[in-house]
Design an enzyme around this catalytic site. Sequence first.
Site, PDB file in Angstrom:
ATOM      1  N   ASP A 156       0.471  -1.088   0.046  1.00 53.22           N
ATOM      2  CA  ASP A 156       0.139   0.015  -0.128  1.00 53.22           C
ATOM      3  C   ASP A 156       1.044   1.465  -0.121  1.00 53.22           C
ATOM      4  OD1 ASP A 156      -2.436  -0.814   3.086  1.00 53.22           O
ATOM      5  OD2 ASP A 156      -2.209  -1.743   0.468  1.00 53.22           O
TER       6      ASP A 156
ATOM      7  N   LYS B 122      -4.063   3.113  -2.388  1.00 53.70           N
ATOM      8  CA  LYS B 122      -5.129   3.809  -1.872  1.00 53.70           C
ATOM      9  C   LYS B 122      -4.846   4.421  -1.555  1.00 53.70           C
ATOM     10  CE  LYS B 122      -7.509  -0.469  -0.936  1.00 53.70           C
ATOM     11  NZ  LYS B 122      -7.483  -1.073   0.539  1.00 53.70           N
TER      12      LYS B 122
ATOM     13  N   MET C 229      -7.921   7.672   9.693  1.00 49.66           N
ATOM     14  CA  MET C 229      -8.748   9.156   8.164  1.00 49.66           C
ATOM     15  C   MET C 229      -9.413   9.588   8.353  1.00 49.66           C
ATOM     16  SD  MET C 229      -9.256   4.664   6.535  1.00 49.66           S
ATOM     17  CE  MET C 229      -9.688   4.148   7.919  1.00 49.66           C
TER      18      MET C 229
END
Length: 470
Positions: free
Chosen positions: A254, A276, A390
């Site tokens: 990632d 991502k 996030m």
Amino acid sequence: MKDHTPDAPANPWLPVTLRLAGARVLVVGGGEVAARKVRLLLKAAPCIEVVALALNAELTALVEQGLIAKRDAVFDATQVQGCRLVIAATDDREFNRRVAAAADAANVPVNVVDDPAPSSFITPSLVERAPLWVAVSSGGAAPVLVRRLRERIESLLPAGYGHLAAFMERHRPRVKALAVEHRRALWEQFLDGQGAERLLAGDEAAAAVELARLIQGEPARGEVYLVGAGPGDPDLLTFRALRLMQQADVVLFDRLVSPAIMELVRRDAERIFVGKKRNQHTVPQEEINSELVRLAKAGKRVLRLKGGDPFIFGRGGEEIAELSAQGIAFQVVPGITAASGCAAYAGIPLTHRDCAQSCVFVTGHARADGTLNLHWDQLARRGQTVVFYMGVVTLPRVCTELMRHGLPADWPIALVEDGTQPTQRVMIGTLADLPSKVAAAAPSGASLIIVGEVVKLREKLGWFQPTSAT
Ligand code: SAH
């Protein structure tokens, strides 16, 4: 070229491994030093005799259990006759040297504890994974360096290596049926492949099945390692993560996996970026899942490397559900999750007896339609730390909702960017003012939000000095 004359060898000590089964070993001395040597000898020598005026409690107990024998109280030179080794371990240096002289005269190898000059052998520093030994020795030249080396080797050798060696010994007869030139290749394949990994993960039956497949000449089977790479500092990897990283044929990683960690992946492993970023799902999750399956079915050892812990906001569960459905072997290695890493490196404990009896990890990621449906009444509580993953984009909304649900405007909150990395930045504020501070600082790295009174502790507990923060 340097000329080595026979009386000036390059190294006067040669490490050997000695068979002690069935041989007598004499230890002179009955105190702590002697006991330490006896403890070591007992691993290999069933027949130990001790000569000492008095025995300490440990040695007395060993005599009572019949594990060693008390020979005499007083030493005399005839006792060394017929021994394979003699150890002089009293606290009297001169006396020890007399014991050494007697052993030398009878041609019996002797070690004087902590006194290499009169010794004809010394014991190396040891790492034990029975039946495996690793010995380190500098011939007495640099004991502290030897200890360092020993510690490093200790940390490099998985605890399961002893089982591995024992397994290989037990299964040797099966492999013996093969031609000599194939045996070694077979063991190499076993060690490189799923067999050894299964064994180290504790599944001996699966390891035996894998060995049988190799003996029958079937191709190696692939497997997937779902590994947590932690928050960025490579020192925070687990031993198992590092071992699997150095074994994999192919790695899918990632954006969150730091370059410093990617450096540690086997050089010739194929690297596939499936990173991502918010709203930029470079590779859809379903595609990652099926890629894992495809590679494992092609016999590859596939490393799925994820930031933090694979089971915390990592969709690790979805990836292995697919593997499980397809009957592909996998293992999951936990990593240090961003909350633990950021908290530790920012000097913000996640719980504290006085002000945080619980800690909640939540996602601040808004749905595609922009909604952020969280149980605000449960999050806006005193006595609790809330960590948002996030959450940078939604930070203003998070702060507003927490205040709307009862937390005061001056409630402490922190944002940690690039936690544990040389670029780490920590922004501290209140629910009322952090959003504007963050907007001004414009963090571009991965960022975590910590809400609660524990944030105030950073003032005293902050310790980590990022090297290249601006
Ligand atoms: N599985 C990961 C989390 C993946 S979700 C783990 O256990 O840590 C991605 C979020 O993790 C990022 O948006 C950010 O909030 C957080 N994160 C991951 N690494 C971070 C780091 N080094 N510093 C700050 N936040 C981090």
